[in-house]
Design an enzyme around this catalytic site. Structure first.
Site, PDB file in Angstrom:
ATOM      1  N   VAL A   1      -3.968  -8.297   1.036  1.00  0.00           N
ATOM      2  CA  VAL A   1      -3.000  -9.363   1.289  1.00  0.00           C
ATOM      3  C   VAL A   1      -3.624 -10.608   1.905  1.00  0.00           C
ATOM      4  CG1 VAL A   1      -1.012  -7.829   1.457  1.00  0.00           C
ATOM      5  CG2 VAL A   1      -2.327  -8.377   3.519  1.00  0.00           C
TER       6      VAL A   1
ATOM      7  N   LYS B   1      -9.138   0.207   1.961  1.00  0.00           N
ATOM      8  CA  LYS B   1      -8.660   1.540   1.595  1.00  0.00           C
ATOM      9  C   LYS B   1      -9.618   2.254   0.649  1.00  0.00           C
ATOM     10  CE  LYS B   1      -3.856  -0.007   2.048  1.00  0.00           C
ATOM     11  NZ  LYS B   1      -2.651  -0.451   1.324  1.00  0.00           N
TER      12      LYS B   1
ATOM     13  N   TYR C   1      -1.459  -1.823  -6.975  1.00  0.00           N
ATOM     14  CA  TYR C   1      -0.086  -1.501  -6.629  1.00  0.00           C
ATOM     15  C   TYR C   1       0.807  -1.430  -7.874  1.00  0.00           C
ATOM     16  CZ  TYR C   1      -1.886  -2.736  -2.035  1.00  0.00           C
ATOM     17  OH  TYR C   1      -2.629  -2.809  -0.911  1.00  0.00           O
TER      18      TYR C   1
ATOM     19  N   TYR D   1      -6.545   2.337  11.552  1.00  0.00           N
ATOM     20  CA  TYR D   1      -6.112   1.730  10.295  1.00  0.00           C
ATOM     21  C   TYR D   1      -6.021   0.209  10.425  1.00  0.00           C
ATOM     22  CZ  TYR D   1      -3.054   0.388   6.450  1.00  0.00           C
ATOM     23  OH  TYR D   1      -2.507  -0.242   5.352  1.00  0.00           O
TER      24      TYR D   1
ATOM     25  N   SER E   1      -6.310  -4.554   2.691  1.00  0.00           N
ATOM     26  CA  SER E   1      -6.146  -3.313   1.923  1.00  0.00           C
ATOM     27  C   SER E   1      -7.335  -2.954   1.051  1.00  0.00           C
ATOM     28  CB  SER E   1      -4.888  -3.386   1.052  1.00  0.00           C
ATOM     29  OG  SER E   1      -3.737  -3.221   1.842  1.00  0.00           O
TER      30      SER E   1
END
Length: 319
Positions: free
Chosen positions: A268, A76, A250, A198, A73
Protein backbone atom coordinates in the site's frame (compact mmCIF):
# COMPACT_ATOMS: atom_id res chain seq x y z
CA UNK A 1 25.88 -4.16 -12.43
CA UNK A 2 24.97 -1.35 -14.84
CA UNK A 3 27.47 1.50 -14.64
CA UNK A 4 26.78 5.24 -14.57
CA UNK A 5 27.39 5.50 -18.31
CA UNK A 6 24.50 3.13 -18.95
CA UNK A 7 22.19 5.29 -16.87
CA UNK A 8 23.31 8.60 -18.33
CA UNK A 9 23.57 7.77 -22.02
CA UNK A 10 20.83 5.17 -22.31
CA UNK A 11 23.23 2.72 -23.96
CA UNK A 12 21.22 -0.27 -22.73
CA UNK A 13 18.08 -1.42 -24.59
CA UNK A 14 16.61 -2.38 -21.20
CA UNK A 15 17.18 1.15 -19.93
CA UNK A 16 15.60 2.68 -23.02
CA UNK A 17 12.44 0.69 -22.38
CA UNK A 18 12.36 1.85 -18.74
CA UNK A 19 12.91 5.47 -19.75
CA UNK A 20 10.12 5.22 -22.28
CA UNK A 21 7.68 3.73 -19.75
CA UNK A 22 8.64 6.28 -17.10
CA UNK A 23 8.03 9.12 -19.56
CA UNK A 24 4.77 7.56 -20.71
CA UNK A 25 3.23 7.18 -17.26
CA UNK A 26 4.76 9.91 -15.09
CA UNK A 27 1.90 12.27 -15.95
CA UNK A 28 -0.74 9.69 -14.99
CA UNK A 29 -2.47 11.07 -11.90
CA UNK A 30 -5.17 8.45 -11.34
CA UNK A 31 -5.57 6.94 -7.86
CA UNK A 32 -4.99 8.16 -4.32
CA UNK A 33 -2.30 7.61 -1.70
CA UNK A 34 -3.08 5.26 1.18
CA UNK A 35 -4.61 7.24 4.04
CA UNK A 36 -5.79 4.61 6.49
CA UNK A 37 -2.28 4.71 7.97
CA UNK A 38 -1.75 8.43 8.76
CA UNK A 39 1.99 8.46 8.01
CA UNK A 40 1.45 7.01 4.52
CA UNK A 41 -0.92 9.85 3.65
CA UNK A 42 2.02 12.30 3.84
CA UNK A 43 3.91 10.83 0.87
CA UNK A 44 4.53 12.83 -2.32
CA UNK A 45 2.10 11.35 -4.92
CA UNK A 46 4.41 12.31 -7.80
CA UNK A 47 7.21 9.94 -6.82
CA UNK A 48 7.78 7.31 -9.50
CA UNK A 49 10.60 4.87 -10.22
CA UNK A 50 11.20 1.65 -12.15
CA UNK A 51 14.10 -0.78 -11.70
CA UNK A 52 15.15 -4.09 -13.23
CA UNK A 53 17.81 -6.35 -11.69
CA UNK A 54 18.94 -9.35 -13.71
CA UNK A 55 20.13 -12.67 -12.31
CA UNK A 56 23.65 -11.92 -13.60
CA UNK A 57 23.83 -8.75 -11.51
CA UNK A 58 22.96 -6.00 -14.01
CA UNK A 59 20.80 -3.15 -12.70
CA UNK A 60 18.79 -0.66 -14.74
CA UNK A 61 16.85 2.12 -13.02
CA UNK A 62 14.97 5.34 -13.79
CA UNK A 63 13.12 7.97 -11.79
CA UNK A 64 13.19 8.32 -8.01
CA UNK A 65 14.94 5.00 -7.50
CA UNK A 66 16.84 6.14 -4.38
CA UNK A 67 13.71 7.37 -2.60
CA UNK A 68 13.06 5.37 0.57
CA UNK A 69 9.57 4.16 1.47
CA UNK A 70 8.14 1.46 3.74
CA UNK A 71 7.92 -2.01 2.22
CA UNK A 72 4.44 -2.71 3.63
CA UNK A 73 2.71 -5.86 2.29
CA UNK A 74 5.59 -6.79 -0.01
CA UNK A 75 7.20 -7.96 3.23
CA UNK A 76 4.70 -10.85 3.35
CA UNK A 77 6.56 -12.66 0.59
CA UNK A 78 9.85 -12.74 2.46
CA UNK A 79 8.45 -13.45 5.91
CA UNK A 80 6.59 -16.40 4.37
CA UNK A 81 9.92 -17.70 3.11
CA UNK A 82 11.41 -17.28 6.59
CA UNK A 83 8.52 -19.17 8.18
CA UNK A 84 9.00 -22.00 5.68
CA UNK A 85 12.67 -22.21 6.60
CA UNK A 86 11.84 -22.13 10.31
CA UNK A 87 9.15 -24.84 10.23
CA UNK A 88 8.92 -26.51 6.82
CA UNK A 89 6.01 -26.38 4.38
CA UNK A 90 3.90 -29.12 6.02
CA UNK A 91 3.69 -27.33 9.36
CA UNK A 92 3.18 -23.90 7.83
CA UNK A 93 0.27 -25.32 5.84
CA UNK A 94 -1.47 -26.26 9.09
CA UNK A 95 -1.57 -22.56 10.01
CA UNK A 96 -1.92 -20.75 6.66
CA UNK A 97 -3.55 -21.96 3.43
CA UNK A 98 -2.55 -21.20 -0.16
CA UNK A 99 -5.93 -20.48 -1.75
CA UNK A 100 -6.58 -17.17 -3.52
CA UNK A 101 -9.47 -15.07 -2.30
CA UNK A 102 -11.66 -12.48 -3.95
CA UNK A 103 -11.87 -10.51 -0.70
CA UNK A 104 -9.97 -7.34 0.18
CA UNK A 105 -6.47 -7.70 1.65
CA UNK A 106 -7.67 -6.69 5.13
CA UNK A 107 -10.86 -8.75 5.24
CA UNK A 108 -11.61 -10.29 8.63
CA UNK A 109 -12.34 -13.77 7.32
CA UNK A 110 -10.96 -17.31 7.62
CA UNK A 111 -11.59 -20.48 5.64
CA UNK A 112 -14.85 -21.89 7.04
CA UNK A 113 -13.68 -25.51 7.01
CA UNK A 114 -10.04 -25.35 8.09
CA UNK A 115 -10.30 -22.09 10.11
CA UNK A 116 -6.96 -21.08 8.58
CA UNK A 117 -6.34 -17.76 6.84
CA UNK A 118 -6.74 -18.29 3.11
CA UNK A 119 -3.14 -17.46 2.14
CA UNK A 120 -0.04 -15.67 3.48
CA UNK A 121 -0.45 -12.64 1.20
CA UNK A 122 -3.59 -11.25 2.90
CA UNK A 123 -3.29 -9.61 6.31
CA UNK A 124 -4.76 -12.52 8.27
CA UNK A 125 -2.36 -15.00 6.71
CA UNK A 126 0.59 -12.64 7.07
CA UNK A 127 -0.06 -12.16 10.79
CA UNK A 128 -0.26 -15.93 11.24
CA UNK A 129 2.97 -16.34 9.25
CA UNK A 130 4.76 -13.67 11.28
CA UNK A 131 3.71 -15.39 14.50
CA UNK A 132 5.66 -18.47 13.32
CA UNK A 133 9.03 -16.68 13.16
CA UNK A 134 11.41 -18.26 15.65
CA UNK A 135 13.37 -16.32 18.24
CA UNK A 136 13.94 -15.98 21.96
CA UNK A 137 11.79 -12.92 22.57
CA UNK A 138 10.68 -9.96 20.51
CA UNK A 139 14.12 -8.43 19.97
CA UNK A 140 15.70 -11.61 18.64
CA UNK A 141 12.78 -12.23 16.29
CA UNK A 142 12.97 -8.70 14.91
CA UNK A 143 16.74 -8.98 14.47
CA UNK A 144 16.27 -12.24 12.55
CA UNK A 145 13.85 -10.52 10.18
CA UNK A 146 16.18 -7.55 9.67
CA UNK A 147 19.03 -9.96 8.93
CA UNK A 148 16.78 -11.78 6.46
CA UNK A 149 16.08 -8.49 4.68
CA UNK A 150 19.83 -7.75 4.60
CA UNK A 151 20.53 -10.99 2.75
CA UNK A 152 17.93 -10.21 0.09
CA UNK A 153 18.90 -6.55 -0.34
CA UNK A 154 22.64 -6.58 0.32
CA UNK A 155 22.64 -3.82 2.93
CA UNK A 156 21.36 -3.20 6.45
CA UNK A 157 17.81 -1.87 6.75
CA UNK A 158 15.87 -0.19 9.53
CA UNK A 159 12.30 0.22 10.76
CA UNK A 160 10.70 3.64 10.34
CA UNK A 161 9.50 4.26 13.88
CA UNK A 162 6.92 6.89 12.92
CA UNK A 163 5.22 4.53 10.46
CA UNK A 164 5.43 1.62 12.91
CA UNK A 165 3.82 3.75 15.63
CA UNK A 166 1.16 4.95 13.21
CA UNK A 167 0.34 1.38 12.15
CA UNK A 168 0.34 0.17 15.73
CA UNK A 169 -2.05 2.89 16.91
CA UNK A 170 -4.52 2.40 14.03
CA UNK A 171 -4.29 -1.35 13.46
CA UNK A 172 -7.64 -2.27 14.96
CA UNK A 173 -8.75 -4.48 12.05
CA UNK A 174 -5.52 -6.44 12.34
CA UNK A 175 -6.11 -6.89 16.08
CA UNK A 176 -9.64 -8.13 15.41
CA UNK A 177 -8.25 -10.58 12.85
CA UNK A 178 -5.60 -11.79 15.29
CA UNK A 179 -8.20 -12.42 17.99
CA UNK A 180 -10.33 -14.39 15.54
CA UNK A 181 -7.31 -16.56 14.69
CA UNK A 182 -6.50 -16.99 18.38
CA UNK A 183 -10.03 -18.30 18.89
CA UNK A 184 -9.35 -21.06 16.35
CA UNK A 185 -5.79 -21.82 17.48
CA UNK A 186 -4.05 -20.42 14.39
CA UNK A 187 -1.80 -18.15 16.48
CA UNK A 188 -0.69 -18.34 20.11
CA UNK A 189 -1.68 -16.19 23.08
CA UNK A 190 0.96 -13.49 22.58
CA UNK A 191 -1.05 -11.42 20.13
CA UNK A 192 0.53 -8.03 20.79
CA UNK A 193 4.08 -9.34 20.25
CA UNK A 194 3.07 -10.95 16.95
CA UNK A 195 1.27 -7.79 15.82
CA UNK A 196 4.22 -5.58 16.77
CA UNK A 197 6.53 -7.75 14.68
CA UNK A 198 4.04 -7.63 11.81
CA UNK A 199 3.82 -3.83 11.97
CA UNK A 200 7.62 -3.62 12.16
CA UNK A 201 8.19 -5.90 9.15
CA UNK A 202 5.85 -3.66 7.13
CA UNK A 203 7.63 -0.50 8.30
CA UNK A 204 11.11 -1.43 7.03
CA UNK A 205 12.51 1.23 4.68
CA UNK A 206 13.52 0.23 1.15
CA UNK A 207 13.90 1.88 -2.25
CA UNK A 208 12.94 0.76 -5.76
CA UNK A 209 16.38 -0.69 -6.43
CA UNK A 210 16.05 -2.80 -3.27
CA UNK A 211 12.74 -4.20 -4.50
CA UNK A 212 14.26 -5.20 -7.83
CA UNK A 213 17.22 -6.91 -6.13
CA UNK A 214 14.90 -8.76 -3.74
CA UNK A 215 12.80 -9.94 -6.69
CA UNK A 216 15.94 -10.90 -8.62
CA UNK A 217 17.09 -12.95 -5.63
CA UNK A 218 13.89 -14.98 -5.91
CA UNK A 219 14.42 -15.24 -9.67
CA UNK A 220 17.97 -16.48 -8.96
CA UNK A 221 16.92 -19.47 -6.82
CA UNK A 222 17.32 -17.57 -3.57
CA UNK A 223 20.83 -16.20 -4.18
CA UNK A 224 21.34 -12.43 -4.19
CA UNK A 225 22.73 -11.70 -7.69
CA UNK A 226 24.79 -8.74 -6.44
CA UNK A 227 26.37 -10.13 -3.24
CA UNK A 228 26.12 -13.84 -4.20
CA UNK A 229 24.82 -14.55 -0.68
CA UNK A 230 22.03 -17.09 -0.22
CA UNK A 231 18.94 -15.38 1.16
CA UNK A 232 16.54 -18.34 1.31
CA UNK A 233 16.78 -22.07 0.71
CA UNK A 234 16.14 -22.79 -2.96
CA UNK A 235 13.72 -25.61 -2.12
CA UNK A 236 11.16 -23.02 -0.97
CA UNK A 237 11.32 -20.78 -4.04
CA UNK A 238 8.51 -22.72 -5.74
CA UNK A 239 6.30 -22.25 -2.66
CA UNK A 240 6.96 -18.51 -2.54
CA UNK A 241 6.50 -17.88 -6.26
CA UNK A 242 3.38 -20.05 -6.49
CA UNK A 243 1.62 -18.08 -3.77
CA UNK A 244 2.80 -14.78 -5.26
CA UNK A 245 1.39 -15.80 -8.64
CA UNK A 246 -2.05 -16.79 -7.37
CA UNK A 247 -2.47 -14.44 -4.40
CA UNK A 248 0.08 -11.62 -4.53
CA UNK A 249 -2.14 -8.96 -6.11
CA UNK A 250 -5.14 -9.58 -3.85
CA UNK A 251 -8.51 -9.48 -5.65
CA UNK A 252 -6.72 -8.41 -8.83
CA UNK A 253 -4.66 -11.62 -8.90
CA UNK A 254 -6.63 -13.32 -11.67
CA UNK A 255 -6.52 -10.37 -14.05
CA UNK A 256 -2.82 -9.86 -13.24
CA UNK A 257 -2.06 -13.51 -14.06
CA UNK A 258 -4.01 -13.14 -17.31
CA UNK A 259 -2.45 -9.85 -18.45
CA UNK A 260 1.04 -9.83 -16.89
CA UNK A 261 1.61 -13.51 -16.17
CA UNK A 262 4.48 -13.45 -13.65
CA UNK A 263 4.60 -13.79 -9.83
CA UNK A 264 4.18 -10.42 -8.12
CA UNK A 265 3.34 -8.67 -4.86
CA UNK A 266 2.08 -5.18 -4.14
CA UNK A 267 2.15 -2.95 -1.07
CA UNK A 268 0.00 0.00 0.00
CA UNK A 269 2.98 2.36 0.02
CA UNK A 270 2.98 2.02 -3.78
CA UNK A 271 5.58 -0.65 -4.41
CA UNK A 272 5.27 -3.68 -6.66
CA UNK A 273 7.77 -6.50 -7.12
CA UNK A 274 7.57 -8.98 -9.98
CA UNK A 275 9.72 -12.05 -10.61
CA UNK A 276 10.70 -13.55 -13.95
CA UNK A 277 12.21 -16.90 -12.85
CA UNK A 278 15.75 -17.43 -14.08
CA UNK A 279 15.88 -13.97 -15.67
CA UNK A 280 15.16 -10.87 -13.60
CA UNK A 281 13.37 -9.05 -10.83
CA UNK A 282 11.29 -5.93 -11.38
CA UNK A 283 10.59 -3.16 -8.88
CA UNK A 284 8.18 -0.27 -9.41
CA UNK A 285 7.29 2.48 -6.96
CA UNK A 286 4.44 4.98 -7.30
CA UNK A 287 2.21 5.82 -4.30
CA UNK A 288 -1.04 6.47 -6.18
CA UNK A 289 -3.25 3.41 -5.61
CA UNK A 290 -6.33 2.03 -7.33
CA UNK A 291 -9.41 0.70 -5.54
CA UNK A 292 -7.70 -2.65 -4.91
CA UNK A 293 -4.72 -0.99 -3.17
CA UNK A 294 -2.33 -1.63 -6.08
CA UNK A 295 -0.11 1.07 -7.57
CA UNK A 296 -1.83 2.49 -10.66
CA UNK A 297 1.40 3.33 -12.47
CA UNK A 298 3.02 0.14 -11.20
CA UNK A 299 0.35 -2.07 -12.75
CA UNK A 300 0.53 -0.18 -16.06
CA UNK A 301 4.32 -0.46 -16.17
CA UNK A 302 4.30 -4.19 -15.47
CA UNK A 303 1.63 -4.82 -18.09
CA UNK A 304 3.72 -2.96 -20.67
CA UNK A 305 6.96 -4.68 -19.66
CA UNK A 306 5.32 -8.08 -19.95
CA UNK A 307 4.06 -7.27 -23.43
CA UNK A 308 7.21 -5.60 -24.75
CA UNK A 309 9.67 -8.12 -23.35
CA UNK A 310 7.49 -11.25 -23.69
CA UNK A 311 7.62 -12.02 -19.97
CA UNK A 312 4.29 -13.84 -19.52
CA UNK A 313 4.99 -17.36 -18.25
CA UNK A 314 2.71 -18.82 -20.92
CA UNK A 315 3.98 -16.69 -23.78
CA UNK A 316 4.29 -18.79 -26.94
CA UNK A 317 7.99 -18.28 -27.62
CA UNK A 318 9.63 -19.45 -30.83
CA UNK A 319 6.35 -20.37 -32.51
Amino acid sequence: MANSQDRETGSSPFLEVLKDLHSQYKSLQEGTVANYIPELAKVNPNLFSICIATVDGQIYEVGDYQQLFTIQSISKVFIYGQALEDHGRDYVLTRVGVEPTGDAFNAIILDEQSKRPYNPMVNAGAIATTSLIKGNGATERLNRLLEMYRRYIGRDVFVDISVFTSERSTGHRNRATAHLMLNFGMIDQNIEEALDLYFQQCSVMVNCRDLAVMAATLANKGVNPITKEKAVDSCYIKDILSVMYTCGMYNFAGEWAYKVGIPAKSGVSGGIIAVVPGQMGIGVFSPLLDGRANSVRGVKVCEELSQRLGLHLFECKGM
